[in-house]
Design a protein around this motif. Structure first.
Motif, PDB file in Angstrom:
ATOM      1  N   UNK A 132      26.109  33.862  28.612  1.00  0.00           N
ATOM      2  CA  UNK A 132      27.209  32.786  29.053  1.00  0.00           C
ATOM      3  C   UNK A 132      28.372  33.377  28.340  1.00  0.00           C
ATOM      4  N   UNK A 133      28.310  34.069  27.126  1.00  0.00           N
ATOM      5  CA  UNK A 133      29.526  34.519  26.635  1.00  0.00           C
ATOM      6  C   UNK A 133      29.329  35.954  26.059  1.00  0.00           C
ATOM      7  N   UNK A 134      30.323  36.725  26.149  1.00  0.00           N
ATOM      8  CA  UNK A 134      30.105  38.181  25.374  1.00  0.00           C
ATOM      9  C   UNK A 134      31.241  38.489  24.841  1.00  0.00           C
ATOM     10  N   UNK A 135      31.361  39.320  24.052  1.00  0.00           N
ATOM     11  CA  UNK A 135      32.454  39.839  23.111  1.00  0.00           C
ATOM     12  C   UNK A 135      32.118  40.617  22.073  1.00  0.00           C
ATOM     13  N   UNK A 136      32.870  40.668  21.135  1.00  0.00           N
ATOM     14  CA  UNK A 136      32.845  41.513  20.075  1.00  0.00           C
ATOM     15  C   UNK A 136      32.507  40.578  18.539  1.00  0.00           C
ATOM     16  N   UNK A 137      32.097  41.393  17.708  1.00  0.00           N
ATOM     17  CA  UNK A 137      32.088  40.773  16.433  1.00  0.00           C
ATOM     18  C   UNK A 137      32.308  41.504  15.171  1.00  0.00           C
ATOM     19  N   UNK A 138      32.807  41.056  14.320  1.00  0.00           N
ATOM     20  CA  UNK A 138      32.998  41.785  12.920  1.00  0.00           C
ATOM     21  C   UNK A 138      32.578  40.835  11.855  1.00  0.00           C
ATOM     22  N   UNK A 139      31.561  41.662  10.887  1.00  0.00           N
ATOM     23  CA  UNK A 139      31.317  40.944   9.833  1.00  0.00           C
ATOM     24  C   UNK A 139      32.006  41.622   8.452  1.00  0.00           C
ATOM     25  N   UNK A 140      32.457  40.618   7.745  1.00  0.00           N
ATOM     26  CA  UNK A 140      32.960  40.959   6.356  1.00  0.00           C
ATOM     27  C   UNK A 140      32.397  40.222   5.207  1.00  0.00           C
ATOM     28  N   UNK A 141      31.450  40.812   4.357  1.00  0.00           N
ATOM     29  CA  UNK A 141      30.665  40.064   3.577  1.00  0.00           C
ATOM     30  C   UNK A 141      29.790  39.282   4.272  1.00  0.00           C
ATOM     31  N   UNK A 198      35.298  37.638  18.994  1.00  0.00           N
ATOM     32  CA  UNK A 198      36.294  37.411  19.967  1.00  0.00           C
ATOM     33  C   UNK A 198      35.532  37.801  21.270  1.00  0.00           C
ATOM     34  N   UNK A 199      35.591  36.752  22.088  1.00  0.00           N
ATOM     35  CA  UNK A 199      34.937  37.021  23.364  1.00  0.00           C
ATOM     36  C   UNK A 199      35.764  37.530  24.303  1.00  0.00           C
ATOM     37  N   UNK A 200      35.223  38.109  25.435  1.00  0.00           N
ATOM     38  CA  UNK A 200      35.814  38.924  26.590  1.00  0.00           C
ATOM     39  C   UNK A 200      37.034  38.299  27.061  1.00  0.00           C
ATOM     40  N   UNK A 201      37.052  36.975  26.900  1.00  0.00           N
ATOM     41  CA  UNK A 201      38.352  36.432  27.640  1.00  0.00           C
ATOM     42  C   UNK A 201      39.411  36.154  26.386  1.00  0.00           C
ATOM     43  N   UNK A 202      39.271  36.565  25.177  1.00  0.00           N
ATOM     44  CA  UNK A 202      40.144  36.354  24.054  1.00  0.00           C
ATOM     45  C   UNK A 202      39.944  35.070  23.197  1.00  0.00           C
ATOM     46  N   UNK A 203      38.840  34.450  23.690  1.00  0.00           N
ATOM     47  CA  UNK A 203      38.619  33.168  22.546  1.00  0.00           C
ATOM     48  C   UNK A 203      38.054  33.665  21.392  1.00  0.00           C
ATOM     49  N   UNK A 204      38.399  33.001  20.149  1.00  0.00           N
ATOM     50  CA  UNK A 204      37.923  33.469  18.780  1.00  0.00           C
ATOM     51  C   UNK A 204      37.234  32.226  18.264  1.00  0.00           C
ATOM     52  N   UNK A 205      36.393  32.878  17.305  1.00  0.00           N
ATOM     53  CA  UNK A 205      35.690  31.746  16.589  1.00  0.00           C
ATOM     54  C   UNK A 205      34.888  32.607  15.566  1.00  0.00           C
ATOM     55  N   UNK A 206      34.674  31.737  14.411  1.00  0.00           N
ATOM     56  CA  UNK A 206      34.032  32.451  13.118  1.00  0.00           C
ATOM     57  C   UNK A 206      32.847  31.653  12.688  1.00  0.00           C
ATOM     58  N   UNK A 207      32.155  32.355  11.711  1.00  0.00           N
ATOM     59  CA  UNK A 207      30.888  31.674  11.040  1.00  0.00           C
ATOM     60  C   UNK A 207      30.817  32.453   9.921  1.00  0.00           C
ATOM     61  N   UNK A 208      29.682  31.882   9.187  1.00  0.00           N
ATOM     62  CA  UNK A 208      29.309  32.347   7.838  1.00  0.00           C
ATOM     63  C   UNK A 208      27.740  32.340   7.749  1.00  0.00           C
ATOM     64  N   UNK A 209      27.399  33.318   7.340  1.00  0.00           N
ATOM     65  CA  UNK A 209      25.916  33.399   6.661  1.00  0.00           C
ATOM     66  C   UNK A 209      25.753  32.916   5.403  1.00  0.00           C
ATOM     67  N   UNK A 210      24.618  31.961   5.569  1.00  0.00           N
ATOM     68  CA  UNK A 210      24.465  31.199   4.175  1.00  0.00           C
ATOM     69  C   UNK A 210      22.988  31.228   4.158  1.00  0.00           C
ATOM     70  N   UNK A 211      22.440  31.799   2.808  1.00  0.00           N
ATOM     71  CA  UNK A 211      21.154  31.735   2.660  1.00  0.00           C
ATOM     72  C   UNK A 211      20.063  32.026   3.901  1.00  0.00           C
ATOM     73  N   UNK A 212      20.459  33.069   4.575  1.00  0.00           N
ATOM     74  CA  UNK A 212      19.715  33.514   5.803  1.00  0.00           C
ATOM     75  C   UNK A 212      19.899  32.643   7.076  1.00  0.00           C
ATOM     76  N   UNK A 213      21.081  31.948   6.962  1.00  0.00           N
ATOM     77  CA  UNK A 213      21.255  30.951   8.140  1.00  0.00           C
ATOM     78  C   UNK A 213      22.602  31.288   8.607  1.00  0.00           C
TER      79      UNK A 213
END
Length: 97
Positions: free
Chosen positions: A52-61, A67-82
């Motif tokens: 449904x969506x494809x793009x690239x990602x970058x993990x810092x810490x 950044x999906x292939x249309x240019x839409x951006x989003x972010x997230x965080x890994x906490x306690x394995x989630x």
């Protein structure tokens, strides 16, 4: 490609391939599935809609930027394995043989 460039490329690839967050992440109901590929790309499925969506990602810490292939951006965080992303909670998929 020079030997130095080849060694540098191999080292970068090796580091990325062994990234601890690469793999499949899914919501508890299985509706949303993020596959974080070892090459820095992701593929998100929603319900029966594969890719449904494809793009690239970058993990810092513990932070992930998408950044999906249309240019839409989003972010997230890994906490306690989630993975917490855009109001969703995703868990690492347990691959069983």
């Amino acid at each position: 490609m020079s030997t130095t460039a080849t060694q540098s490329h191999s080292a970068k690839t090796e580091r990325h391939d062994s990234h601890p967050y690469a793999g499949m992440w899914v919501t508890a109901d299985g509706y949303i599935r993020h596959e974080l590929l070892s090459n820095g790309r992701y593929d998100e499925a929603r319900g029966k809609r594969q890719s449904a969506y494809q793009g690239r990602y970058r993990v810092t810490g513990n932070h992930i930027d998408y950044v999906d292939d249309t240019g839409f951006t989003a972010d997230g965080e890994f906490r306690d394995g989630v993975l917490h992303h855009a109001g969703m909670v995703l868990y690492r998929e347990d691959k069983r043989d």
